[in-house]
Design an enzyme around this catalytic site. Structure first.
Site, mmCIF file in Angstrom:
data_model
loop_
_atom_site.group_PDB
_atom_site.id
_atom_site.type_symbol
_atom_site.label_atom_id
_atom_site.label_comp_id
_atom_site.label_asym_id
_atom_site.label_seq_id
_atom_site.Cartn_x
_atom_site.Cartn_y
_atom_site.Cartn_z
ATOM 1 N N GLU A 271 4.354 5.728 -0.238
ATOM 2 C CA GLU A 271 3.179 6.531 -0.623
ATOM 3 C C GLU A 271 3.474 7.419 -1.819
ATOM 4 O O GLU A 271 2.577 7.729 -2.607
ATOM 5 C CB GLU A 271 2.731 7.419 0.553
ATOM 6 C CG GLU A 271 1.539 6.870 1.279
ATOM 7 C CD GLU A 271 0.901 7.855 2.258
ATOM 8 O OE1 GLU A 271 1.349 8.993 2.413
ATOM 9 O OE2 GLU A 271 -0.071 7.438 2.901
ATOM 10 N N HIS A 292 21.876 -10.596 11.608
ATOM 11 C CA HIS A 292 21.636 -11.915 12.201
ATOM 12 C C HIS A 292 20.205 -12.356 11.977
ATOM 13 O O HIS A 292 19.693 -13.213 12.686
ATOM 14 C CB HIS A 292 21.970 -11.864 13.697
ATOM 15 C CG HIS A 292 23.375 -11.390 13.928
ATOM 16 N ND1 HIS A 292 24.459 -12.230 13.896
ATOM 17 C CD2 HIS A 292 23.874 -10.139 14.111
ATOM 18 C CE1 HIS A 292 25.563 -11.531 14.078
ATOM 19 N NE2 HIS A 292 25.228 -10.248 14.210
ATOM 20 N N LYS A 403 -9.493 4.771 3.731
ATOM 21 C CA LYS A 403 -10.011 5.742 4.713
ATOM 22 C C LYS A 403 -11.525 5.885 4.540
ATOM 23 O O LYS A 403 -12.276 5.910 5.514
ATOM 24 C CB LYS A 403 -9.359 7.116 4.506
ATOM 25 C CG LYS A 403 -8.029 7.307 5.201
ATOM 26 C CD LYS A 403 -7.501 8.709 4.920
ATOM 27 C CE LYS A 403 -6.836 9.353 6.104
ATOM 28 N NZ LYS A 403 -6.240 10.644 5.841
HETATM 29 O O1 LIG Z 1 -2.290 14.720 8.713
HETATM 30 P P1 LIG Z 1 -3.515 13.976 8.410
HETATM 31 O O2 LIG Z 1 -4.436 14.714 7.495
HETATM 32 O O3 LIG Z 1 -4.224 13.523 9.652
HETATM 33 O O4 LIG Z 1 -3.101 12.691 7.606
HETATM 34 C C1 LIG Z 1 -2.350 11.652 8.153
HETATM 35 C C2 LIG Z 1 -2.020 10.641 7.076
HETATM 36 O O5 LIG Z 1 -3.251 10.272 6.493
HETATM 37 C C3 LIG Z 1 -3.240 9.460 5.325
HETATM 38 O O6 LIG Z 1 -3.102 8.134 5.651
HETATM 39 C C4 LIG Z 1 -2.277 9.892 4.284
HETATM 40 O O7 LIG Z 1 -2.132 8.917 3.306
HETATM 41 C C5 LIG Z 1 -0.941 10.209 4.886
HETATM 42 O O8 LIG Z 1 -0.097 10.739 3.896
HETATM 43 C C6 LIG Z 1 -1.098 11.204 6.003
HETATM 44 O O9 LIG Z 1 0.161 11.518 6.508
#
Ligand SMILES: O=P(O)(O)OC[C@H]1O[C@H](O)[C@H](O)[C@@H](O)[C@@H]1O
Length: 430
Positions: A271, A292, A403
């Site tokens: 990331e 292995h 997202k």
């Molecule tokens: O901690 P949060 O806001 O729930 O985010 C959880 C995760 O969400 C996303 O996928 C980001 O890319 C991550 O870097 C992060 O750790």
């Protein structure tokens, strides 16, 4: 903790990272270090993470979780950086308290875990920096209902770590749940040394002060030369090799206890550095098991891999019983640890003999202090790599796309990314 670059130099003829090349790179490390230090001093987003060994208050974390007396289990509900750091610590260390992680929203896995727990003696540790992540909130709603169905007062068994705003903060305020803040300027994948990573460890009774002490020891080693800092040595060499076409980095600890560390490292590296067509793809392997399995490819497949071998030099050991079985006498009288070490050194030499660069990272022990050193060093290595590659280490726009698309598909907003999912072409073969 130490980082041995010897095998990188041994394989230099294949990849051009000679001692002279490292000396030239060292000037750029000094400039990058200067930039990092300025970012840390100003508390800039991301750089602030490298201040955590001093800015995190372990006593406040202990105090916040102290109301949960003697839990049988801790279920952390969180994903990505809100789960992997804590999981790295609790999976590596022994405890009487079982630690589980609900990150994925696989319904069968969630149900299986909930069915297996005594919810009345379980603490639910909900972690989300943004407080809005769909997987985390959905899982929490499911856990909450399971507790209520089991006659457990869920509000009495729930602990929250989140930012100042967001759905999770609202929920914590509404139900007066005990909570800790997420420090400003610390992205999830750099948050293991904060409240985010340490609350679960504290609930499991681990020595979180020692984690921070180990991290502080590596912080003190940051300097303007890669030859004085294990963290920068690793970051600079990984960058130099990626530039020369080694676009994959196989993280291969020789310790079962560090298997989750490879998952944490994968998020950190992918990331943070996977931007603008650049980056180094993290691969996850475990020694000696993957000797292995994947080692054939690492040694004889495409010449695009750096292999990072990690081990502890001190550990509990188990003797191998003497045997008079034909051909096995060589094992008797030695130990599983000696065998594992022999496998480690054989793999290292075998890779080098084939011209495959590998780096050796050694900890004294996989304990709280050693983990603090390792985690901090990898974070600093990653920040240095990002500076050398001129990428914005602390953002993740590509993740945000997915997202938004998922939210849109569930009716959680009008996102053009969701339309792209609906319009994508299909070629179905049945
Ligand atoms: O901690 P949060 O806001 O729930 O985010 C959880 C995760 O969400 C996303 O996928 C980001 O890319 C991550 O870097 C992060 O750790």
């Amino acid at each position: 903790m130490q980082v041995d670059l010897g095998n990188v130099l041994d394989t230099a003829s294949a990849h051009g990272v000679s001692r002279e090349a490292l000396d030239r790179l060292d000037g750029r490390v000094a400039a990058a270090h200067d930039r990092i230090e300025r970012g840390r001093e100003a508390g800039e987003h991301g750089y602030e993470s490298l201040n955590l060994p001093n800015s995190t208050d372990p006593a406040a974390i202990r105090d916040a979780v102290s109301r949960f007396d003697d839990p049988s289990a801790v279920v952390t509900v969180g994903i990505g950086g809100s789960a992997l750091g804590a999981a790295t610590l609790t999976d590596a260390l022994e405890s009487d308290v079982d630690a589980y992680y609900l990150d994925n929203v696989d319904p069968e896995a969630v149900e299986r875990l909930l069915d297996s727990l005594d919810l009345a003696s379980t603490v639910v540790n909900v972690v989300s920096r943004s407080g809005t992540t769909a997987e985390t909130l959905a899982n929490f709603l499911v856990v909450r209902e399971a507790m209520a169905d089991a006659g457990v007062d869920w509000a009495d068994r729930t602990f929250v770590t989140t930012g100042e705003e967001g759905n999770l903060r609202d929920l914590a305020d509404q139900h007066d749940l005990p909570s800790l803040p997420v420090p400003d300027g610390v992205p999830g994948r750099f948050s293991v040394l904060s409240t985010v990573g340490l609350a679960a460890a504290a609930l499991c009774g681990h020595d979180i002060e020692a984690v921070l002490e180990g991290a502080a020891a590596q912080e003190a080693r940051l300097s303007d030369s890669l030859f004085d800092s294990p963290a920068y040595a690793y970051g600079a060499v990984s960058y130099a090799l990626a530039e020369r076409g080694l676009r994959q980095n196989a993280m291969m600890p020789y310790a079962e206890s560090l298997e989750t560390f490879s998952e944490w490292f994968a998020q950190l590296w992918a990331e943070s550095l996977g931007k603008d067509g650049l980056g180094q793809t993290p691969l996850r392997a475990l020694g000696a098991t993957d000797q292995h399995s994947q080692l054939q490819l690492y040694r004889a497949g495409p010449r695009d891999k750096l292999v990072t071998l990690v081990r502890a030099t001190e550990r509990e050991d188990v003797a191998i019983p003497e045997t008079d079985l034909d051909g096995l006498a060589y094992l008797g009288g030695s130990s599983l640890g000696e065998l594992l070490d022999a496998e480690f050194e054989a793999t290292e030499a075998s890779l080098a003999a084939a011209g495959c660069p590998n780096v050796r990272i050694e900890l004294d022990r996989v304990d709280e202090y050693g983990l603090g050193e390792l985690l901090y060093a990898m974070e600093a290595a990653c920040v240095l790599y990002g500076e050398l590659a001129s990428v914005d280490t602390f953002i993740q726009p590509a993740v945000e796309w997915g997202k938004r698309a998922a939210r849109g598909l569930l009716g959680g907003g009008d996102f053009e990314e969701a339309e792209a999912v609906e319009e994508k072409s299909r070629l179905v073969v049945e």
